[in-house]
Motif scaffolding. Sequence first.
Motif, short mmCIF file in Angstrom:
data_model
loop_
_atom_site.label_atom_id
_atom_site.label_comp_id
_atom_site.label_asym_id
_atom_site.label_seq_id
_atom_site.Cartn_x
_atom_site.Cartn_y
_atom_site.Cartn_z
N LEU A 211 -45.44 36.69 2.38
CA LEU A 211 -44.71 34.75 3.01
C LEU A 211 -45.49 34.19 1.58
O LEU A 211 -46.69 34.06 1.18
CB LEU A 211 -44.97 34.30 3.83
CG LEU A 211 -44.27 32.60 4.57
CD1 LEU A 211 -42.51 32.70 4.57
CD2 LEU A 211 -45.03 32.79 5.91
N ASP A 212 -44.32 33.77 0.81
CA ASP A 212 -45.21 32.77 -0.75
C ASP A 212 -45.39 31.45 -0.19
O ASP A 212 -46.04 31.45 -1.51
CB ASP A 212 -43.90 33.11 -1.96
CG ASP A 212 -43.88 34.66 -2.24
OD1 ASP A 212 -44.78 34.81 -3.26
OD2 ASP A 212 -42.76 34.88 -1.64
N GLY A 213 -44.42 30.87 0.23
CA GLY A 213 -45.02 29.69 0.69
C GLY A 213 -44.44 29.22 2.44
O GLY A 213 -43.12 29.63 2.72
N VAL A 214 -44.70 27.79 2.44
CA VAL A 214 -44.86 27.03 3.44
C VAL A 214 -44.07 25.51 3.43
O VAL A 214 -44.86 24.59 2.82
CB VAL A 214 -45.43 26.63 5.63
CG1 VAL A 214 -45.42 26.11 6.20
CG2 VAL A 214 -45.70 28.74 5.58
N ILE A 215 -42.95 25.16 4.10
CA ILE A 215 -42.38 23.67 4.34
C ILE A 215 -42.89 22.80 4.98
O ILE A 215 -42.39 23.59 5.89
CB ILE A 215 -41.26 23.62 2.12
CG1 ILE A 215 -41.55 23.95 1.53
CG2 ILE A 215 -40.90 22.39 2.91
CD1 ILE A 215 -40.09 25.42 0.69
N LEU A 216 -43.24 22.08 5.36
CA LEU A 216 -43.06 21.87 6.72
C LEU A 216 -42.72 20.20 6.61
O LEU A 216 -43.46 18.77 6.28
CB LEU A 216 -44.44 21.50 7.28
CG LEU A 216 -45.45 22.95 7.23
CD1 LEU A 216 -46.60 22.73 8.46
CD2 LEU A 216 -44.55 23.30 8.52
N ARG A 428 -57.89 26.15 6.16
CA ARG A 428 -57.14 27.60 6.43
C ARG A 428 -56.77 28.15 4.82
O ARG A 428 -55.94 28.74 4.98
CB ARG A 428 -55.98 27.11 7.68
CG ARG A 428 -56.76 26.94 8.55
CD ARG A 428 -57.92 28.05 9.14
NE ARG A 428 -58.46 26.70 10.27
CZ ARG A 428 -58.98 27.54 11.71
NH1 ARG A 428 -58.25 28.70 11.69
NH2 ARG A 428 -59.72 26.72 12.70
N GLY A 429 -56.31 27.14 4.29
CA GLY A 429 -55.41 27.78 2.92
C GLY A 429 -55.26 25.85 1.89
O GLY A 429 -55.57 24.68 2.23
N GLU A 430 -54.76 26.09 1.02
CA GLU A 430 -53.68 25.12 0.16
C GLU A 430 -52.99 24.78 0.80
O GLU A 430 -51.73 24.40 1.44
CB GLU A 430 -53.33 25.94 -1.43
CG GLU A 430 -53.12 25.07 -1.91
CD GLU A 430 -52.36 25.95 -3.35
OE1 GLU A 430 -51.76 25.24 -4.65
OE2 GLU A 430 -52.46 26.84 -3.42
N ILE A 431 -52.74 23.54 0.98
CA ILE A 431 -52.34 22.54 1.81
C ILE A 431 -52.09 21.00 0.78
O ILE A 431 -52.90 20.68 0.89
CB ILE A 431 -52.18 22.05 3.15
CG1 ILE A 431 -51.20 21.53 4.01
CG2 ILE A 431 -53.41 21.96 3.28
CD1 ILE A 431 -50.53 21.56 5.69
N THR A 432 -50.48 20.72 0.56
CA THR A 432 -50.41 19.56 -0.08
C THR A 432 -49.41 18.46 1.11
O THR A 432 -48.06 18.84 1.63
CB THR A 432 -49.13 19.75 -1.51
OG1 THR A 432 -50.97 20.68 -1.99
CG2 THR A 432 -49.66 18.29 -2.30
N VAL A 455 -39.20 20.35 -3.28
CA VAL A 455 -39.48 21.15 -2.40
C VAL A 455 -38.85 21.81 -4.00
O VAL A 455 -39.55 23.57 -4.60
CB VAL A 455 -38.62 20.93 -2.12
CG1 VAL A 455 -37.93 23.10 -1.48
CG2 VAL A 455 -38.45 21.16 -0.55
N GLY A 456 -37.99 21.76 -5.42
CA GLY A 456 -37.93 22.73 -6.22
C GLY A 456 -38.87 22.64 -6.86
O GLY A 456 -39.19 23.35 -7.08
N ALA A 457 -39.96 21.39 -6.81
CA ALA A 457 -41.68 21.89 -7.91
C ALA A 457 -41.95 22.44 -6.95
O ALA A 457 -42.78 24.03 -7.85
CB ALA A 457 -41.73 20.34 -7.58
N PHE A 458 -42.14 22.43 -5.30
CA PHE A 458 -42.75 23.32 -4.96
C PHE A 458 -42.63 25.19 -5.39
O PHE A 458 -43.82 26.30 -5.42
CB PHE A 458 -43.51 23.02 -3.29
CG PHE A 458 -43.41 23.89 -2.54
CD1 PHE A 458 -44.99 24.03 -2.49
CD2 PHE A 458 -43.06 25.09 -1.26
CE1 PHE A 458 -46.31 24.70 -1.95
CE2 PHE A 458 -43.95 25.84 -1.02
CZ PHE A 458 -45.55 25.84 -1.00
#
Length: 461
Positions: A211-216, A428-432, A455-458
């Motif tokens: 998993l490369d990333g999560v968007i919430l 737990r990790g990198e979160i913005t 989201v595009g930048a992320f």
Amino acid sequence: MPTVPRFLVALTAFILPHAVQAQVGGDGAEAAFAACADAGANPALAATQCALVSTPLDHAAPAQGAIDLFVRKFPARGPARGELWLIAGGPGESGASFYPFIDTLRAAAPGFDLIVPDHRGTGYSARLCPAEESAQSDGGMALEGAEWGSCIGSMHADPQRTQSFTISNAAHDITLLMDELGSADRRYLYGVSYGTQLVLRTLAVAPPASLDGVILDSLVPADDDTRHDLSRRSQVTDMIGRRVLRQCDARAECSRYFDRPLEQAVADLLADPELSEPLGANPKYLLAALIDFPETRAILPYVIADLHRGETAWLDHAKAQLGAIQARFAAFAQFGSSIPLVSLISRSENNRRPDLTSEVIAEEEAGLLFASPLPRHLLPGGFPTYDPGEALGRMPASLPPTLVLQGRLDPKTAFDGAAAYVDRLGARGEITLSASAAAPHYLLMTDPDFFVTEVGAFIGE
């Protein structure tokens, strides 16, 4: 989930087998998508591919049987650069809640396949009440009349099956689907509202291997957050509603319609049965619905001013706007909230006040200008519940890079609750946390420009 007013819902009946041309997984067969038979039913569904994947009814006890999960893919235009998996809210909303916003998603994640499951209990996936929630039943996928009693009866009659429709089993489903159907090197997982809880539960109990990333989007509070859980929804809604009213007070072009602060104008309106009568039996609920969406929130002051004059033209216009919003979703046959699933999960895992009573709710609503009907759905009785076990409150051991999108004027998932959760997850990790100053709930829908930019930048080029 993002929640849309239900009093205007008119679902189109649709027979599940027509939606998909292949069933895959569960028997050693290679999982694959096939062309969706309903791809011509709506322009947004053009060229989509569908699959039914078998999954254990209970991942902790696979021998108890299996259920089917429906998945739809919107292929990238051109060679795929990766996959973006989309997890709907609710609980109870199907993946169709994303379908009106496919163009926005493609703008945010160009070149990505968009993969949209119906999590268990929703849409074309296995339902809690298969007979009553069938498209062929009297109420279609929604419950109607006597279907309520027979649905609740069937849930109590087969507790083993009912108590398998948990957040944790749905979390295991997501990882199974990504393993069975995923193919890209780059994979991102997006959840909205309840979908954020489901995504975080997935990372806690069954993290995908890659998993490369999560968007919430519109992050729900932590499971143990007693200030912002569902039983406090009316207080959160009222806080945002009053903030919207005070913003009108601060603008001369808005406040000029009133000879008093707008909060007092609303209080006076609610205290006068004759003036508030057009708002219906639960005027605070309808006022709350008007702050859910930017287009209706913008005309709320005019609605209030009109009602004080004994007129309803602006209220009628606002209701028409709500109807137009609803119509965007109802255009898709599988859209609609599964009330049995909403009740089962909300009562079992998302109520921090199990001793809540209707008297307490009434007492709390009495001092509010805006209120939500949701706390009343948490009261005991009728629908069964289950024990969530040790999974409730479990934090992910680690987080992939994570982006949280939150509206500062969200009347459903409080910004303060989201910010507090982000602080805890930061260990737990990198979160913005990226905040939209004026957006309400579900930023994909309510602040698409902000969504595309962030989201595009992320995801990056």
